[in-house]
Design an enzyme around this catalytic site. Structure first.
Site, PDB file in Angstrom:
ATOM      1  N   ARG A 180      44.338  80.717   8.515  1.00  0.00           N
ATOM      2  CA  ARG A 180      44.017  80.087   7.423  1.00  0.00           C
ATOM      3  C   ARG A 180      44.185  78.389   7.553  1.00  0.00           C
ATOM      4  NH1 ARG A 180      43.099  84.359   7.622  1.00  0.00           N
ATOM      5  NH2 ARG A 180      43.792  86.218   6.535  1.00  0.00           N
ATOM      6  N   SER A 228      44.724  87.611  -1.706  1.00  0.00           N
ATOM      7  CA  SER A 228      46.098  87.314  -1.224  1.00  0.00           C
ATOM      8  C   SER A 228      46.599  85.874  -1.759  1.00  0.00           C
ATOM      9  CB  SER A 228      46.051  87.530   0.434  1.00  0.00           C
ATOM     10  OG  SER A 228      45.656  88.748   0.946  1.00  0.00           O
ATOM     11  N   GLU A 246      48.864  80.830   0.266  1.00  0.00           N
ATOM     12  CA  GLU A 246      47.512  80.685   0.880  1.00  0.00           C
ATOM     13  C   GLU A 246      46.588  80.034   0.109  1.00  0.00           C
ATOM     14  OE1 GLU A 246      44.035  83.926   2.184  1.00  0.00           O
ATOM     15  OE2 GLU A 246      46.123  84.317   2.741  1.00  0.00           O
TER      16      GLU A 246
END
Length: 340
Positions: free
Chosen positions: A167, A239, A336
């Site tokens: 990420r 998420s 995230e």
């Protein structure tokens, strides 16, 4: 085409469905229009506070944004190289990513199918390095084309220079975050099957079905739909937390206490990835509510807007989750999602 709106509502520009406003919302559908936007007087007034937004599927607005939201609508899927083994395709940053996956499947091209049903646009995927079921966006990237905001020239940035990680990319951090605006991405798709089925329960879900590209995509879409809430019904950003990567020594100590703790291998030597959703559930937070926000019961990695959440409800719930996991496991999980 350029569209500039003052005091613009962002409710339709974030999948949490939160009410927030931007001082300036500027939209463009080609590179020349983007250059005009950057030179606009209203945009220049907020030049130190600009955020590039796709579909807002990885954003949490903690309140009104006193700056410029740039929303790109650059479209197009173009073949640029074709061999017996692979195809290179240039994709506009404003294309919806899952539409690109479907396009690849329709053209019998492999490599993107594990990233099915991830919301958002191609430009954001290149910045965030989206991933799922053992695949990451960077596995496909050949190069990223971006407008240099200082020179107003398009630069072609090879994948190796994007410093992709879990990420992560250079586009998420200064000075490159302010320097580059992604306009398109060149991806490589394979002509021969190279399925990745070991992650999660993909292989089990495919039992009894013919192993082909369409079935793999539809299986992954089904799995995601069964465990993740529809953002149009319960606002969310998928998420919310990254899966933490911890030293193997620490993991082994935790395994002595929690024998069922799952893990996944990572490329970093001496490290292992632990599912944040498992940590959150074991911390007793499954279904936990705070104001109008809730830890999703089917997948603790997801925070949802139950219908009337304030931005502060979700921010505070996030902090509660982080603190509880730290208290129980001495592991620091981090969002995230980008919190603005």
């Amino acid at each position: 085409m350029v569209t500039i709106t003052l005091n613009a509502s962002l409710k339709e520009y974030n999948t949490f469905g939160l009410s927030a406003k931007a001082a300036v919302l500027a939209e463009y559908d080609n590179v020349e229009a983007l250059k005009l936007v950057l030179g606009n007087e209203l945009v220049q007034q907020h030049k130190d506070n600009i955020w590039c937004l796709g579909k807002g599927s990885n954003i949490l607005f903690s309140g009104d944004f006193n700056g410029v939201i740039l929303h790109g609508k650059i479209k197009g899927i173009e073949f640029i190289e074709d061999t017996e083994e692979k195809t290179l395709v240039k994709v506009g940053a404003g294309e919806t990513w899952d539409d690109v996956v479907e396009w690849a499947v329709q053209h019998n091209l492999y490599g993107a199918e594990n990233l099915s049903a991830i919301p958002g646009e191609v430009g954001a995927a290149a910045v965030q390095n989206i991933g799922a079921y053992g695949s990451e966006f960077c596995d496909l990237v050949v190069s990223v084309e971006a407008l240099n905001t200082k020179t107003l020239e398009i630069e072609n940035i090879p994948c190796a220079n994007c410093q992709y990680g879990y990420r992560e990319s250079i586009f998420k951090h200064q000075p490159f975050k302010s320097l580059y605006i992604v306009t398109s991405v060149v991806i490589e798709l394979k002509k021969n099957a190279e399925f990745k089925l070991e992650y999660g329960n993909v292989k089990t879900a495919l039992e009894g079905k013919e192993l082909n590209l369409r079935n793999v995509r539809e299986t992954i879409v089904s799995i995601r739909n069964n465990k993740l809430p529809d953002w149009k019904v319960s606002g969310n950003a998928g998420s919310f937390f990254k899966n933490p990567v911890i030293p193997i020594e620490k993991f082994e100590k935790l395994k002595n206490i929690y024998p069922t703790i799952p893990s996944y291998a990572v490329k970093q030597e001496g490290m292992v990835k632990v599912p944040a959703g498992w940590l959150i559930e074991q911390s007793g937070l499954k279904g936990f509510k705070h104001g109008g926000a809730q830890v999703y019961e089917k997948q603790c990695l997801v925070l949802i807007n139950t219908g009337n959440a304030l931005p502060s409800d979700i921010v505070e719930l996030s902090n509660i989750v982080i603190a509880k996991v730290k208290e129980q496991f001495d592991i620091e999980i981090s969002p995230e999602v980008n919190i603005l």
